[in-house]
Scaffold this motif. Sequence first.
Motif, PDB file in Angstrom:
ATOM      1  N   HIS A 145      18.082 -33.707   5.505  1.00  0.00           N
ATOM      2  CA  HIS A 145      19.151 -34.336   4.742  1.00  0.00           C
ATOM      3  C   HIS A 145      18.570 -35.233   3.666  1.00  0.00           C
ATOM      4  O   HIS A 145      17.508 -35.815   3.819  1.00  0.00           O
ATOM      5  CB  HIS A 145      20.163 -35.065   5.628  1.00  0.00           C
ATOM      6  CG  HIS A 145      19.687 -36.335   6.235  1.00  0.00           C
ATOM      7  ND1 HIS A 145      19.104 -36.398   7.467  1.00  0.00           N
ATOM      8  CD2 HIS A 145      19.741 -37.598   5.784  1.00  0.00           C
ATOM      9  CE1 HIS A 145      18.811 -37.655   7.764  1.00  0.00           C
ATOM     10  NE2 HIS A 145      19.188 -38.396   6.747  1.00  0.00           N
ATOM     11  N   PHE A 146      19.297 -35.260   2.552  1.00  0.00           N
ATOM     12  CA  PHE A 146      18.892 -35.998   1.368  1.00  0.00           C
ATOM     13  C   PHE A 146      20.039 -36.913   0.965  1.00  0.00           C
ATOM     14  O   PHE A 146      21.175 -36.469   0.857  1.00  0.00           O
ATOM     15  CB  PHE A 146      18.597 -35.045   0.202  1.00  0.00           C
ATOM     16  CG  PHE A 146      17.512 -34.051   0.507  1.00  0.00           C
ATOM     17  CD1 PHE A 146      16.192 -34.385   0.313  1.00  0.00           C
ATOM     18  CD2 PHE A 146      17.821 -32.785   0.985  1.00  0.00           C
ATOM     19  CE1 PHE A 146      15.184 -33.469   0.583  1.00  0.00           C
ATOM     20  CE2 PHE A 146      16.830 -31.868   1.251  1.00  0.00           C
ATOM     21  CZ  PHE A 146      15.502 -32.210   1.053  1.00  0.00           C
ATOM     22  N   ASP A 147      19.734 -38.162   0.744  1.00  0.00           N
ATOM     23  CA  ASP A 147      20.749 -39.128   0.339  1.00  0.00           C
ATOM     24  C   ASP A 147      20.827 -39.181  -1.182  1.00  0.00           C
ATOM     25  O   ASP A 147      19.815 -39.339  -1.855  1.00  0.00           O
ATOM     26  CB  ASP A 147      20.433 -40.514   0.890  1.00  0.00           C
ATOM     27  CG  ASP A 147      20.475 -40.536   2.402  1.00  0.00           C
ATOM     28  OD1 ASP A 147      19.602 -41.184   2.999  1.00  0.00           O
ATOM     29  OD2 ASP A 147      21.376 -39.904   2.984  1.00  0.00           O
ATOM     30  N   MET A 148      22.048 -39.020  -1.694  1.00  0.00           N
ATOM     31  CA  MET A 148      22.301 -39.146  -3.136  1.00  0.00           C
ATOM     32  C   MET A 148      23.039 -40.450  -3.361  1.00  0.00           C
ATOM     33  O   MET A 148      24.125 -40.641  -2.840  1.00  0.00           O
ATOM     34  CB  MET A 148      23.192 -38.002  -3.638  1.00  0.00           C
ATOM     35  CG  MET A 148      22.522 -36.680  -3.776  1.00  0.00           C
ATOM     36  SD  MET A 148      23.660 -35.416  -4.428  1.00  0.00           S
ATOM     37  CE  MET A 148      23.768 -35.875  -6.158  1.00  0.00           C
ATOM     38  N   ASP A 149      22.452 -41.324  -4.123  1.00  0.00           N
ATOM     39  CA  ASP A 149      23.088 -42.573  -4.511  1.00  0.00           C
ATOM     40  C   ASP A 149      23.484 -42.408  -5.973  1.00  0.00           C
ATOM     41  O   ASP A 149      22.639 -42.135  -6.817  1.00  0.00           O
ATOM     42  CB  ASP A 149      22.107 -43.721  -4.326  1.00  0.00           C
ATOM     43  CG  ASP A 149      22.677 -45.064  -4.715  1.00  0.00           C
ATOM     44  OD1 ASP A 149      23.738 -45.122  -5.377  1.00  0.00           O
ATOM     45  OD2 ASP A 149      22.062 -46.072  -4.357  1.00  0.00           O
ATOM     46  N   TRP A 150      24.774 -42.569  -6.262  1.00  0.00           N
ATOM     47  CA  TRP A 150      25.256 -42.320  -7.624  1.00  0.00           C
ATOM     48  C   TRP A 150      24.553 -43.193  -8.654  1.00  0.00           C
ATOM     49  O   TRP A 150      24.478 -42.838  -9.816  1.00  0.00           O
ATOM     50  CB  TRP A 150      26.759 -42.555  -7.673  1.00  0.00           C
ATOM     51  CG  TRP A 150      27.611 -41.323  -7.680  1.00  0.00           C
ATOM     52  CD1 TRP A 150      28.715 -41.147  -8.452  1.00  0.00           C
ATOM     53  CD2 TRP A 150      27.496 -40.128  -6.907  1.00  0.00           C
ATOM     54  NE1 TRP A 150      29.276 -39.912  -8.193  1.00  0.00           N
ATOM     55  CE2 TRP A 150      28.543 -39.272  -7.251  1.00  0.00           C
ATOM     56  CE3 TRP A 150      26.596 -39.693  -5.948  1.00  0.00           C
ATOM     57  CZ2 TRP A 150      28.724 -38.019  -6.694  1.00  0.00           C
ATOM     58  CZ3 TRP A 150      26.773 -38.450  -5.376  1.00  0.00           C
ATOM     59  CH2 TRP A 150      27.816 -37.639  -5.756  1.00  0.00           C
ATOM     60  N   SER A 151      24.026 -44.332  -8.249  1.00  0.00           N
ATOM     61  CA  SER A 151      23.358 -45.198  -9.222  1.00  0.00           C
ATOM     62  C   SER A 151      22.001 -44.638  -9.633  1.00  0.00           C
ATOM     63  O   SER A 151      21.484 -44.994 -10.677  1.00  0.00           O
ATOM     64  CB  SER A 151      23.188 -46.612  -8.660  1.00  0.00           C
ATOM     65  OG  SER A 151      22.326 -46.589  -7.546  1.00  0.00           O
ATOM     66  N   SER A 152      21.421 -43.711  -8.818  1.00  0.00           N
ATOM     67  CA  SER A 152      20.119 -43.158  -9.195  1.00  0.00           C
ATOM     68  C   SER A 152      20.182 -41.674  -9.517  1.00  0.00           C
ATOM     69  O   SER A 152      19.247 -41.130 -10.077  1.00  0.00           O
ATOM     70  CB  SER A 152      19.091 -43.399  -8.092  1.00  0.00           C
ATOM     71  OG  SER A 152      19.475 -42.753  -6.905  1.00  0.00           O
ATOM     72  N   ALA A 153      21.281 -40.991  -9.167  1.00  0.00           N
ATOM     73  CA  ALA A 153      21.415 -39.571  -9.501  1.00  0.00           C
ATOM     74  C   ALA A 153      21.804 -39.439 -10.965  1.00  0.00           C
ATOM     75  O   ALA A 153      22.411 -40.319 -11.548  1.00  0.00           O
ATOM     76  CB  ALA A 153      22.467 -38.914  -8.608  1.00  0.00           C
TER      77      ALA A 153
END
Length: 189
Positions: A145-153
């Motif tokens: 699993h990979f975490d996507m944080d909208w502030s860094s994507a």
Amino acid sequence: MRSPSSTAATVYVSFTSKRDGAAVHYKHDGSRFAQPHTLKLQAGECYNVELSVTGGSKPTIESAELSGRKLHLVKSRDYPRTFKAEWAATYEHPTANGSRDMLLLSVKVSTSDGAKRAALFPIQIKTYAPGSASYSSGLPLGQMHFDMDWSSALPASPTIRGDHPRFMRRTSGSSITSPSASRDIASAA
């Protein structure tokens, strides 16, 4: 309603052999390479790939690529939003001893509140020759699993592909779980 800048999503991916449905194996490499774990793939093998996404604002996967090859996603479940695809390993030759290759997973996600983001997740792999006994040694992969944080994507763009250099600076953390364990057993920073 969440603002797009505060939205986060988690992307899950699993691989199984198309030929026999067996799980892909992985091994711990410690700090010898870029990531502490390595997926074991077989040269020329076809794989079933399952991608799902969870998070606030009902995220869904718009598109995905593995090392620049677009996946034909077929929706298989509503929640978590899950898609299946087939992928043929593009690596025709085994990875040299003492080295690793990177499989790049590019994912574009959208949410019900209109946010659209894309991220690239590098997956460390070693490709083995067909019939190699080393291919099936190690631990069976449950899912990564990979975490996507909208502030860094990155904002999703039809002109930016997974192999675009800007993606290389914008990756999130990942971890791997074994089907027999529900805890994280490896983490890539």
